[in-house]
Design an enzyme around this catalytic site. Sequence first.
Site, PDB file in Angstrom:
ATOM      1  N   ASP A   1     -24.469  48.258 -17.121  1.00 19.64           N
ATOM      2  CA  ASP A   1     -25.867  47.264 -17.159  1.00 19.64           C
ATOM      3  C   ASP A   1     -25.178  46.642 -17.955  1.00 19.64           C
ATOM      4  O   ASP A   1     -26.125  46.116 -19.040  1.00 19.64           O
ATOM      5  CB  ASP A   1     -26.909  47.720 -17.264  1.00 19.64           C
TER       6      ASP A   1
ATOM      7  N   LYS B   1     -21.013  43.164 -17.777  1.00 18.74           N
ATOM      8  CA  LYS B   1     -19.192  42.929 -17.754  1.00 18.74           C
ATOM      9  C   LYS B   1     -19.564  41.798 -16.584  1.00 18.74           C
ATOM     10  O   LYS B   1     -18.846  41.185 -16.817  1.00 18.74           O
ATOM     11  CB  LYS B   1     -18.925  43.987 -16.048  1.00 18.74           C
TER      12      LYS B   1
ATOM     13  N   GLY C   1     -24.897  46.013 -10.073  1.00 22.97           N
ATOM     14  CA  GLY C   1     -25.045  44.384  -9.719  1.00 22.97           C
ATOM     15  C   GLY C   1     -24.954  43.545 -11.237  1.00 22.97           C
ATOM     16  O   GLY C   1     -25.137  44.436 -12.006  1.00 22.97           O
ATOM     17  N   HIS C   2     -23.516  42.849 -11.107  1.00 21.01           N
ATOM     18  CA  HIS C   2     -23.720  41.796 -12.017  1.00 21.01           C
ATOM     19  C   HIS C   2     -23.732  41.078 -12.404  1.00 21.01           C
ATOM     20  O   HIS C   2     -23.322  39.988 -10.851  1.00 21.01           O
ATOM     21  CB  HIS C   2     -21.897  42.475 -12.070  1.00 21.01           C
TER      22      HIS C   2
ATOM     23  N   GLN D   1     -20.247  50.516 -13.031  1.00 14.94           N
ATOM     24  CA  GLN D   1     -20.954  50.838 -13.537  1.00 14.94           C
ATOM     25  C   GLN D   1     -20.478  51.341 -15.573  1.00 14.94           C
ATOM     26  O   GLN D   1     -20.037  50.569 -15.603  1.00 14.94           O
ATOM     27  CB  GLN D   1     -21.159  52.825 -13.326  1.00 14.94           C
TER      28      GLN D   1
HETATM   29  P1  GDP Z   1     -24.019  44.654 -15.758  1.00 11.64           P
HETATM   30  O1  GDP Z   1     -24.006  45.430 -14.174  1.00 11.64           O
HETATM   31  O2  GDP Z   1     -22.358  45.257 -16.809  1.00 11.64           O
HETATM   32  O3  GDP Z   1     -22.688  43.120 -15.289  1.00 11.64           O
HETATM   33  O4  GDP Z   1     -24.305  43.827 -16.239  1.00 11.64           O
HETATM   34  P2  GDP Z   1     -26.805  43.315 -15.617  1.00 11.64           P
HETATM   35  O5  GDP Z   1     -25.740  42.284 -14.809  1.00 11.64           O
HETATM   36  O6  GDP Z   1     -26.806  45.005 -14.226  1.00 11.64           O
HETATM   37  O7  GDP Z   1     -27.350  43.446 -17.135  1.00 11.64           O
HETATM   38  C1  GDP Z   1     -27.068  43.082 -17.647  1.00 11.64           C
HETATM   39  C2  GDP Z   1     -28.331  42.289 -18.277  1.00 11.64           C
HETATM   40  O8  GDP Z   1     -27.516  41.283 -19.854  1.00 11.64           O
HETATM   41  C3  GDP Z   1     -28.079  40.906 -17.602  1.00 11.64           C
HETATM   42  O9  GDP Z   1     -29.774  40.802 -17.125  1.00 11.64           O
HETATM   43  C4  GDP Z   1     -27.854  39.850 -17.558  1.00 11.64           C
HETATM   44  O10 GDP Z   1     -28.164  38.340 -17.264  1.00 11.64           O
HETATM   45  C5  GDP Z   1     -27.728  39.850 -19.826  1.00 11.64           C
HETATM   46  N1  GDP Z   1     -27.574  39.644 -20.667  1.00 11.64           N
HETATM   47  C6  GDP Z   1     -25.848  38.900 -20.846  1.00 11.64           C
HETATM   48  N2  GDP Z   1     -25.664  39.664 -21.600  1.00 11.64           N
HETATM   49  C7  GDP Z   1     -26.745  39.111 -22.797  1.00 11.64           C
HETATM   50  C8  GDP Z   1     -26.496  38.963 -23.929  1.00 11.64           C
HETATM   51  O11 GDP Z   1     -25.594  39.256 -24.970  1.00 11.64           O
HETATM   52  N3  GDP Z   1     -27.910  38.807 -23.870  1.00 11.64           N
HETATM   53  C9  GDP Z   1     -29.403  38.558 -23.303  1.00 11.64           C
HETATM   54  N4  GDP Z   1     -30.890  38.886 -24.353  1.00 11.64           N
HETATM   55  N5  GDP Z   1     -29.124  39.539 -21.597  1.00 11.64           N
HETATM   56  C10 GDP Z   1     -27.986  39.118 -22.128  1.00 11.64           C
HETATM   57  P1  IMO Z   2     -23.337  48.670 -12.886  1.00 13.42           P
HETATM   58  O1  IMO Z   2     -21.596  47.797 -12.516  1.00 13.42           O
HETATM   59  C1  IMO Z   2     -26.329  51.361 -14.000  1.00 13.42           C
HETATM   60  C2  IMO Z   2     -26.900  54.653 -11.674  1.00 13.42           C
HETATM   61  C3  IMO Z   2     -27.818  54.963 -11.109  1.00 13.42           C
HETATM   62  C4  IMO Z   2     -28.010  56.579 -11.009  1.00 13.42           C
HETATM   63  C5  IMO Z   2     -26.333  57.189 -11.409  1.00 13.42           C
HETATM   64  C6  IMO Z   2     -26.131  57.650  -9.909  1.00 13.42           C
HETATM   65  O2  IMO Z   2     -24.511  46.943 -12.262  1.00 13.42           O
HETATM   66  O3  IMO Z   2     -22.989  48.521 -14.526  1.00 13.42           O
HETATM   67  P2  IMO Z   2     -25.494  56.130  -7.815  1.00 13.42           P
HETATM   68  O4  IMO Z   2     -26.615  55.215  -6.530  1.00 13.42           O
HETATM   69  O5  IMO Z   2     -24.028  55.379  -8.166  1.00 13.42           O
HETATM   70  O6  IMO Z   2     -24.819  57.118  -6.905  1.00 13.42           O
HETATM   71  O7  IMO Z   2     -26.672  56.515  -8.332  1.00 13.42           O
HETATM   72  O8  IMO Z   2     -25.797  56.415 -11.301  1.00 13.42           O
HETATM   73  N1  IMO Z   2     -25.956  53.637 -11.555  1.00 13.42           N
HETATM   74  C7  IMO Z   2     -25.848  52.580 -11.999  1.00 13.42           C
HETATM   75  N2  IMO Z   2     -26.839  52.628 -13.129  1.00 13.42           N
HETATM   76  N3  IMO Z   2     -25.257  50.520 -13.628  1.00 13.42           N
HETATM   77  C8  IMO Z   2     -24.947  50.646 -12.168  1.00 13.42           C
HETATM   78  O9  IMO Z   2     -24.031  49.825 -11.975  1.00 13.42           O
HETATM   79  C9  IMO Z   2     -25.033  51.582 -11.579  1.00 13.42           C
HETATM   80  N4  IMO Z   2     -24.572  52.052 -10.958  1.00 13.42           N
HETATM   81  C10 IMO Z   2     -25.292  53.268 -10.552  1.00 13.42           C
HETATM   82  O10 IMO Z   2     -28.736  54.395 -11.656  1.00 13.42           O
HETATM   83  O11 IMO Z   2     -28.267  56.804 -12.181  1.00 13.42           O
HETATM   84 MG    MG Z   3     -25.432  46.344 -13.630  1.00 10.88          MG
END
Ligand code: GDP
Ligand code: IMO
Ligand code: MG
Length: 424
Positions: A13, A16, A40-41, A224
């Site tokens: 998270d 990416k 979840g991207h 991840q």
């Molecule tokens: P990913 O899994 O690495 O793609 O990241 P996620 O989408 O799960 O989580 C990142 C969260 O931070 C999302 O809600 C994005 O919309 C938000 N986000 C990304 N970059 C920024 C930033 O620079 N500032 C803020 N406030 N939110 C951001």
């Molecule tokens: P993105 O790509 C954050 C965490 C889960 C749990 C562990 C194992 O959005 O960054 P799993 O379902 O893979 O067997 O869970 O890994 N986890 C993540 N945490 N971002 C993710 O993906 C994750 N994918 C798995 O919360 O701790």
């Molecule tokens: Mg994510």
Amino acid sequence: MAVDLLLGLQWGDEGKGKIVDVLTNNYNIIARFQGGPNAGHTLVFNGKKHVLHTIPSGIFHDDATNLVGNGVVIDPVIFKKELDKLEEQDVDYRKSLLISRKAHIILPTHRLLDAASEAAKGKAKIGSTLKGIGPTYMDKTGRNGIRVGDLELSDWKERYRALADKHESMIAYYDAKIEYDLNELEADFFAAVDVLKSLTFIDSEEYVYQAQKANKTILAEGAQGSLLDIDFGTYPFVTSSNTTAAGACTGLGVAPNQIGEVFGIFKAYTTRVGSGPFPTELFDDDGATMAKVGHEFGATTGRPRRCGWLDLVALKYACQVNGVTQLMMMKGDVLSGFETLKVCTAYKYKGETIKHLPYNIEPENVTPIYTDFKGWSEDLTGMSEASQLPDALNAYIQFLEKELETPITIVSVGPDRKQTIFRS
Ligand code: GDP
Ligand code: IMO
Ligand code: MG
């Protein structure tokens, strides 16, 4: 042309999805190489938020090809839902989305096994996303899995039945008392498989090889983060794939000497969702502020993310394991208003001060040692140039660059595509 990689350096998270979307203008092909719908991207542009789980984050760019590589695990039901959402946005994915025949399929019973395994673990549960990731990779390495290419064979349903029956007996063994109606789950699954089969399946390693030879630019998108890597993460509280750079080689069929830039993404602080050690975790108002201002809720499960200060010991480790060549710092805007910022620069470990990540980072083994930084109060979210960044933030960035011996080339100041500052 070498293949560039983009990876999360923390516990996922990091942002990416946002950066892949921003960088897609520079690439012909975006390729996911591991993980599955546990990811979840989030992408934000034109006032709208989009969350992708299995589909690469280049999908909203008309001229990019998006490849789901062999290292990915696909749940047809979730995949179909993602396609439905894209259709609602008039995204013409049929010509731009390719799927590796060697990617493994998540069956409904894999999801049930995930739930049963977690329930049986009780307090020691991993906190998995319950998407069936662990059981599917177990069947892959156990050589029992069903792959995308198998769906083209006439006997795949018999193989499906045999595997699902075996899973049912395993679920019974767990005695986890989970309730389910397999007929209903299978109806959804088979309908979704039909949709999946209408897409283009390819021998992706050959495709990637030929694309490289033809000088196409390729960006491999990680899911991840490095601390969730099956080998290098905080085992057993990890996911079931190699989230680090080596995973891109095995998850796409790219030779190690064909890797170009390695972009490492990190938040200006740290978050983690699910169980497992987190040395710099905060349980005070500072942590609550990060969670609130950063909207720290999982994009896949909606669970609250645990928050804490930046852990430079862990970040250094992730840079080393991945060979990061450029860093991208996300969510700096969330730290605006903190009077003092802390960065963990060493651990107290068995009475000694250490600067590397030891085997066990459970709280009884390590205590973080912090260096304090002056905070900044300016709102960063409207800034678009590096020259606008406050001095205190520049000092924070320069300290990290020096310690990590790697340049920070992007500073993200908000979720939107446009809230991205490039530093030379
Ligand atoms: P990913 O899994 O690495 O793609 O990241 P996620 O989408 O799960 O989580 C990142 C969260 O931070 C999302 O809600 C994005 O919309 C938000 N986000 C990304 N970059 C920024 C930033 O620079 N500032 C803020 N406030 N939110 C951001
Ligand atoms: P993105 O790509 C954050 C965490 C889960 C749990 C562990 C194992 O959005 O960054 P799993 O379902 O893979 O067997 O869970 O890994 N986890 C993540 N945490 N971002 C993710 O993906 C994750 N994918 C798995 O919360 O701790
Ligand atoms: Mg994510």
